[in-house]
Motif scaffolding. Structure first.
Motif, mmCIF file in Angstrom:
data_model
loop_
_atom_site.group_PDB
_atom_site.id
_atom_site.type_symbol
_atom_site.label_atom_id
_atom_site.label_comp_id
_atom_site.label_asym_id
_atom_site.label_seq_id
_atom_site.Cartn_x
_atom_site.Cartn_y
_atom_site.Cartn_z
ATOM 1 N N ILE A 74 0.856 -1.184 0.000
ATOM 2 C CA ILE A 74 0.000 0.000 0.000
ATOM 3 C C ILE A 74 0.897 1.241 0.000
ATOM 4 O O ILE A 74 1.725 1.420 0.890
ATOM 5 N N PHE A 75 0.719 2.070 -1.028
ATOM 6 C CA PHE A 75 1.498 3.297 -1.178
ATOM 7 C C PHE A 75 0.597 4.491 -0.883
ATOM 8 O O PHE A 75 -0.497 4.601 -1.447
ATOM 9 N N ASN A 76 1.072 5.397 -0.036
ATOM 10 C CA ASN A 76 0.345 6.645 0.210
ATOM 11 C C ASN A 76 0.878 7.700 -0.751
ATOM 12 O O ASN A 76 1.983 8.213 -0.581
ATOM 13 N N LEU A 77 0.093 8.028 -1.771
ATOM 14 C CA LEU A 77 0.544 8.964 -2.793
ATOM 15 C C LEU A 77 0.627 10.390 -2.274
ATOM 16 O O LEU A 77 1.241 11.246 -2.929
ATOM 17 N N ALA A 78 0.023 10.666 -1.110
ATOM 18 C CA ALA A 78 0.087 12.009 -0.528
ATOM 19 C C ALA A 78 1.331 12.189 0.337
ATOM 20 O O ALA A 78 1.620 13.296 0.784
ATOM 21 N N ASP A 79 2.078 11.111 0.567
ATOM 22 C CA ASP A 79 3.262 11.170 1.413
ATOM 23 C C ASP A 79 4.408 11.845 0.663
ATOM 24 O O ASP A 79 4.855 11.357 -0.374
ATOM 25 N N GLU A 80 4.902 12.946 1.208
ATOM 26 C CA GLU A 80 5.998 13.685 0.581
ATOM 27 C C GLU A 80 7.348 13.330 1.190
ATOM 28 O O GLU A 80 8.374 13.831 0.747
ATOM 29 N N GLU A 81 7.338 12.445 2.223
ATOM 30 C CA GLU A 81 8.590 12.081 2.882
ATOM 31 C C GLU A 81 9.215 10.830 2.288
ATOM 32 O O GLU A 81 10.319 10.444 2.670
ATOM 33 N N GLY A 82 8.516 10.191 1.363
ATOM 34 C CA GLY A 82 9.059 8.992 0.727
ATOM 35 C C GLY A 82 9.162 7.798 1.646
ATOM 36 O O GLY A 82 10.128 7.030 1.561
ATOM 37 N N LYS A 83 8.178 7.600 2.538
ATOM 38 C CA LYS A 83 8.198 6.465 3.456
ATOM 39 C C LYS A 83 8.000 5.157 2.703
ATOM 40 O O LYS A 83 7.423 5.119 1.628
ATOM 41 N N MET A 84 8.476 4.086 3.308
ATOM 42 C CA MET A 84 8.271 2.757 2.754
ATOM 43 C C MET A 84 6.774 2.436 2.719
ATOM 44 O O MET A 84 6.028 2.835 3.614
ATOM 45 N N PRO A 85 6.310 1.734 1.684
ATOM 46 C CA PRO A 85 4.902 1.333 1.663
ATOM 47 C C PRO A 85 4.624 0.290 2.733
ATOM 48 O O PRO A 85 5.543 -0.365 3.243
ATOM 49 N N LYS A 86 3.361 0.149 3.090
ATOM 50 C CA LYS A 86 2.963 -0.915 3.996
ATOM 51 C C LYS A 86 2.974 -2.226 3.219
ATOM 52 O O LYS A 86 2.338 -2.352 2.178
ATOM 53 N N LEU A 87 3.720 -3.219 3.717
ATOM 54 C CA LEU A 87 3.872 -4.498 3.033
ATOM 55 C C LEU A 87 3.177 -5.601 3.810
ATOM 56 O O LEU A 87 3.164 -5.592 5.051
ATOM 57 N N MET A 88 2.599 -6.563 3.100
ATOM 58 C CA MET A 88 1.930 -7.683 3.746
ATOM 59 C C MET A 88 2.176 -8.951 2.948
ATOM 60 O O MET A 88 2.089 -8.947 1.721
ATOM 61 N N ALA A 89 2.506 -10.027 3.642
ATOM 62 C CA ALA A 89 2.687 -11.335 3.019
ATOM 63 C C ALA A 89 1.895 -12.356 3.818
ATOM 64 O O ALA A 89 1.929 -12.363 5.056
ATOM 65 N N GLU A 90 1.167 -13.208 3.099
ATOM 66 C CA GLU A 90 0.312 -14.204 3.757
ATOM 67 C C GLU A 90 0.389 -15.516 2.992
ATOM 68 O O GLU A 90 0.405 -15.523 1.760
ATOM 69 N N SER A 91 0.449 -16.629 3.730
ATOM 70 C CA SER A 91 0.510 -17.932 3.082
ATOM 71 C C SER A 91 -0.283 -18.941 3.913
ATOM 72 O O SER A 91 -0.410 -18.798 5.125
ATOM 73 N N THR A 92 -0.820 -19.953 3.213
ATOM 74 C CA THR A 92 -1.622 -20.985 3.870
ATOM 75 C C THR A 92 -1.074 -22.357 3.512
ATOM 76 O O THR A 92 -0.755 -22.630 2.365
ATOM 77 N N TRP A 93 -0.946 -23.220 4.539
ATOM 78 C CA TRP A 93 -0.474 -24.582 4.339
ATOM 79 C C TRP A 93 -1.528 -25.553 4.867
ATOM 80 O O TRP A 93 -2.116 -25.338 5.936
ATOM 81 N N ASN A 94 -1.784 -26.625 4.130
ATOM 82 C CA ASN A 94 -2.673 -27.688 4.563
ATOM 83 C C ASN A 94 -1.842 -28.833 5.131
ATOM 84 O O ASN A 94 -0.862 -29.257 4.522
ATOM 85 N N ILE A 95 -2.220 -29.303 6.308
ATOM 86 C CA ILE A 95 -1.450 -30.348 6.980
ATOM 87 C C ILE A 95 -2.383 -31.463 7.439
ATOM 88 O O ILE A 95 -3.586 -31.260 7.621
ATOM 89 N N ASP A 96 -1.829 -32.656 7.603
ATOM 90 C CA ASP A 96 -2.581 -33.797 8.134
ATOM 91 C C ASP A 96 -2.302 -33.928 9.627
ATOM 92 O O ASP A 96 -1.144 -33.877 10.050
ATOM 93 N N ILE A 97 -3.394 -34.066 10.400
ATOM 94 C CA ILE A 97 -3.219 -34.219 11.855
ATOM 95 C C ILE A 97 -3.951 -35.461 12.327
ATOM 96 O O ILE A 97 -4.808 -35.998 11.634
#
Length: 217
Positions: A194-217
């Motif tokens: 997520i990039f804030n286009l109004a940000d004039e300070e050049g901050k890093m964008p908000k980053l998100m990573a998500e993963s799902t694993w199926n397992i046998d129990i």
């Protein structure tokens, strides 16, 4: 028995906003049992901080319990028909915040649907129209009553299981980019920025990573 484990990590330049969440989902007949834990559950030794438990019957109801706050969240789903069109309705109530939200989606046909949600006792609400072109490209304009602003989203399905999506929120000038995959053979994941286009300070964008694993129990 098959269980699902989902991991999610969010990063912002503000260290306070950075978080990690893990969710374990176990089927129990027609129900699903879930337990979610954040980094706060383990960062200072095992604790109940960030721990929540859920009981869900898909398409019917969901009950969430926030362990450290001792707070409940109820969600009930139902579907009725209006002029032979399905109307999917959801009722959500947060006991601690004493907040109730009503959400409804009217499916006009396979390519068009309209939805609305409203927070009871407030002027907050949102209307959204969804158009799917040839089953591959989706366009979603929406209007936020509380912010008096428009949001737009455009997504495209590629290679069958992959989805590319771009969104823009006019109120805060946030541009979102997302790549997700939902495949039984190559796995499920989602990566977004997520990039804030109004940000004039050049901050890093908000980053998100998500993963799902199926397992046998």
């Amino acid at each position: 028995m098959k269980a699902a484990v989902r991991g999610k990590y969010e990063y912002e330049s503000d260290a306070v906003a950075t978080s990690a969440v893990s969710t374990l989902s176990i089927p129990a007949g027609d129900f699903k049992l879930k337990a979610s834990m954040t980094d706060a559950t383990f960062i200072k030794g095992p604790s109940f901080n960030g721990l929540s438990l859920s009981l869900e019957k898909p398409g019917s109801f969901m009950l969430d319990y926030d362990v450290p706050k001792q707070d409940f969240r109820f969600q009930f789903m139902n579907s009725i028909r209006i002029l032979e069109k399905p109307l999917n309705m959801t009722y959500i109530h947060n006991r601690g915040a004493n907040r109730t939200v009503l959400d409804g989606t009217l499916v006009l046909d396979s390519s068009n649907k309209v939805s609305a949600n409203h927070m009871m006792g407030s002027k907050n609400g949102k209307f959204k129209y969804t158009y799917v072109h040839q089953g591959l490209t989706t366009f979603e304009p929406s209007y936020d009553l509380g912010k008096n602003s428009w949001d737009f989203a455009l997504s495209r399905r590629v290679y069958g299981a992959d989805l590319l999506k771009a969104s823009y929120q006019t109120a805060n000038q946030n541009l979102g980019l997302e790549w997700s995959r939902n495949s039984k053979t190559t796995g499920c994941f989602k990566i977004s920025a997520i990039f804030n286009l109004a940000d004039e300070e050049g901050k890093m964008p908000k980053l998100m990573a998500e993963s799902t694993w199926n397992i046998d129990i």
